[in-house]
Design a protein around this motif. Structure first.
Motif, PDB file in Angstrom:
ATOM      1  N   MET A 186     -31.955  62.270  72.541  1.00 36.04           N
ATOM      2  CA  MET A 186     -32.587  63.326  73.575  1.00 36.04           C
ATOM      3  C   MET A 186     -31.790  64.637  73.730  1.00 36.04           C
ATOM      4  O   MET A 186     -30.657  64.618  73.120  1.00 36.04           O
ATOM      5  CB  MET A 186     -33.077  62.695  74.898  1.00 36.04           C
ATOM      6  N   PHE A 187     -32.503  65.947  73.842  1.00 36.72           N
ATOM      7  CA  PHE A 187     -31.639  66.964  74.229  1.00 36.72           C
ATOM      8  C   PHE A 187     -31.178  67.091  75.420  1.00 36.72           C
ATOM      9  O   PHE A 187     -31.932  66.562  76.497  1.00 36.72           O
ATOM     10  CB  PHE A 187     -32.813  68.218  73.848  1.00 36.72           C
ATOM     11  N   ASP A 241     -34.939  68.962  79.335  1.00 37.72           N
ATOM     12  CA  ASP A 241     -33.245  68.799  79.289  1.00 37.72           C
ATOM     13  C   ASP A 241     -32.771  68.095  80.073  1.00 37.72           C
ATOM     14  O   ASP A 241     -32.850  67.873  81.584  1.00 37.72           O
ATOM     15  CB  ASP A 241     -32.648  70.349  79.718  1.00 37.72           C
ATOM     16  N   VAL A 242     -32.173  66.763  79.629  1.00 31.62           N
ATOM     17  CA  VAL A 242     -32.043  65.685  80.491  1.00 31.62           C
ATOM     18  C   VAL A 242     -30.538  65.793  80.847  1.00 31.62           C
ATOM     19  O   VAL A 242     -29.860  64.735  81.398  1.00 31.62           O
ATOM     20  CB  VAL A 242     -31.987  64.335  79.575  1.00 31.62           C
ATOM     21  N   ASN A 251     -32.203  48.916  73.004  1.00 30.41           N
ATOM     22  CA  ASN A 251     -32.051  49.354  74.586  1.00 30.41           C
ATOM     23  C   ASN A 251     -31.383  50.248  74.976  1.00 30.41           C
ATOM     24  O   ASN A 251     -30.913  50.496  76.332  1.00 30.41           O
ATOM     25  CB  ASN A 251     -32.345  48.131  75.343  1.00 30.41           C
ATOM     26  N   ILE A 252     -30.840  51.185  73.872  1.00 34.02           N
ATOM     27  CA  ILE A 252     -29.813  52.185  74.267  1.00 34.02           C
ATOM     28  C   ILE A 252     -30.498  53.353  73.545  1.00 34.02           C
ATOM     29  O   ILE A 252     -30.858  53.783  72.600  1.00 34.02           O
ATOM     30  CB  ILE A 252     -28.393  51.851  73.550  1.00 34.02           C
ATOM     31  N   TRP A 253     -30.412  54.532  74.492  1.00 34.23           N
ATOM     32  CA  TRP A 253     -30.649  55.989  73.995  1.00 34.23           C
ATOM     33  C   TRP A 253     -29.498  56.608  74.128  1.00 34.23           C
ATOM     34  O   TRP A 253     -28.508  56.410  75.039  1.00 34.23           O
ATOM     35  CB  TRP A 253     -32.018  56.267  75.113  1.00 34.23           C
ATOM     36  N   LEU A 254     -29.509  57.683  73.414  1.00 35.32           N
ATOM     37  CA  LEU A 254     -28.353  58.875  73.261  1.00 35.32           C
ATOM     38  C   LEU A 254     -28.654  60.067  73.502  1.00 35.32           C
ATOM     39  O   LEU A 254     -29.626  60.419  73.096  1.00 35.32           O
ATOM     40  CB  LEU A 254     -27.852  58.510  71.801  1.00 35.32           C
ATOM     41  N   LEU A 303     -37.796  64.349  70.410  1.00 32.15           N
ATOM     42  CA  LEU A 303     -36.468  64.398  70.836  1.00 32.15           C
ATOM     43  C   LEU A 303     -36.305  65.383  71.775  1.00 32.15           C
ATOM     44  O   LEU A 303     -35.289  65.207  72.633  1.00 32.15           O
ATOM     45  CB  LEU A 303     -35.327  65.302  69.516  1.00 32.15           C
ATOM     46  N   LEU A 304     -37.210  66.529  71.920  1.00 31.48           N
ATOM     47  CA  LEU A 304     -37.235  67.573  72.923  1.00 31.48           C
ATOM     48  C   LEU A 304     -37.717  67.043  74.263  1.00 31.48           C
ATOM     49  O   LEU A 304     -37.752  67.567  75.315  1.00 31.48           O
ATOM     50  CB  LEU A 304     -37.618  68.863  72.482  1.00 31.48           C
TER      51      LEU A 304
END
Length: 277
Positions: free
Chosen positions: A234-235, A4-5, A203-206, A263-264
């Motif tokens: 990501m979750f 859990d980020v 280079n972008i994560w959401l 994703l998890l």
């Protein structure tokens, strides 16, 4: 295995975000129930909720120079030890004091236990846009040391919605192509625009976190994360604003089984260099 980020525990400075009545009202806006751990501000109940949901570990972001409340980075270092590494930390940087912010990167991330930096420039007492050139030395330092930069660009990232405009992260990511950026709150409500930026800039994560829960724009996030964005999505539960268990159940229901491991946990483990035995 689940990471859990975006979770903040009832520990030291983080307790300022725990307001039983306010948290309950906020969760209700998304049709969700504020859990008993929030209503009682209970560390024990939060850990039980994490266990029941199968959360392996979580990432908590610090705050410094925020107009509402601050969580000192020393609290995050102590938090990491307190939870035995189950809740990790991202150093909160004061975007109004760049020299101090860079000193904190050196102390708490390069030479310390924290995994990333977290910046909320629109929430400074005198708000700044995240692409303000005065912040560029921080990005340059993080790029040089491969430190992930978490930027809050979405929801209430500033006095008005312009502080979440995806043009901001597009410019930063282009100027620092070897840096790694995570957009918390997923750029909402600019959903299609931020996805368009992510399509071209890798280079972008959401992490939309709470804005993925029973909300507008969900299907656009899902379409991208099920295909070309599956390695950079990501979750995050946004606890204590949202419940961990219900948020995770909704998240899992949105995606096909084949992409859920990425994703998890796989994407978060890679981005934040988290080793899970």
């Amino acid at each position: 295995m689940i990471i859990d980020v975006r979770l903040r525990p009832p520990f030291k400075g983080f307790k300022q975000q725990f307001s039983p009545a306010g948290n309950k009202a906020f969760s209700a806006r998304f049709g969700l129930t504020s859990p008993e751990s929030v209503q009682q501000i209970s560390e024990e109940l939060m850990l039980r909720e994490m266990d029941e949901a199968g959360i392996t570990c979580a990432l908590a972001t610090g705050r410094n120079g925020h107009f509402r409340y601050n969580v000192p980075n020393d609290d995050l270092v102590e938090m990491t030890a307190h939870y035995g590494g189950r809740i990790l930390g991202a150093a909160g940087l004061n975007c109004a004091d760049v020299p101090q912010a860079m000193a904190d990167v050196e102390k708490y991330v390069i030479n310390g236990p924290l995994k990333a930096v977290s910046m909320e420039p629109g929430a400074c007492p005198v708000p700044r846009y995240a692409d303000d050139r005065r912040l560029y030395p921080i990005y340059e330092m993080c790029q040089a040391h491969r430190i992930p930069v978490i930027l809050m660009l979405g929801g209430r990232a500033g006095p008005d919605v312009s502080y979440s405009n995806p043009e901001i992260i597009s410019r930063i990511a282009a100027d620092f192509p070897n840096a790694r950026f995570m957009v918390s709150h997923g750029g909402w409500p600019w959903v299609q625009a931020v996805l368009g930026v992510c399509f071209w800039q890798e280079n972008i994560w959401l992490c939309p976190d709470m804005y993925l829960m029973n909300n507008s724009g969900v299907q656009d996030y899902v379409a991208a994360a099920s295909t070309w964005l599956q390695d950079r999505f990501m979750f995050g539960s946004a606890y204590p604003l949202m419940p961990i268990g219900e948020s995770l159940a909704i998240f899992k229901s949105l995606f096909k089984e084949s992409v859920l491991p990425k994703l998890l946990y796989k994407n978060a483990a890679e981005l934040f260099n988290i080793t899970i035995s």
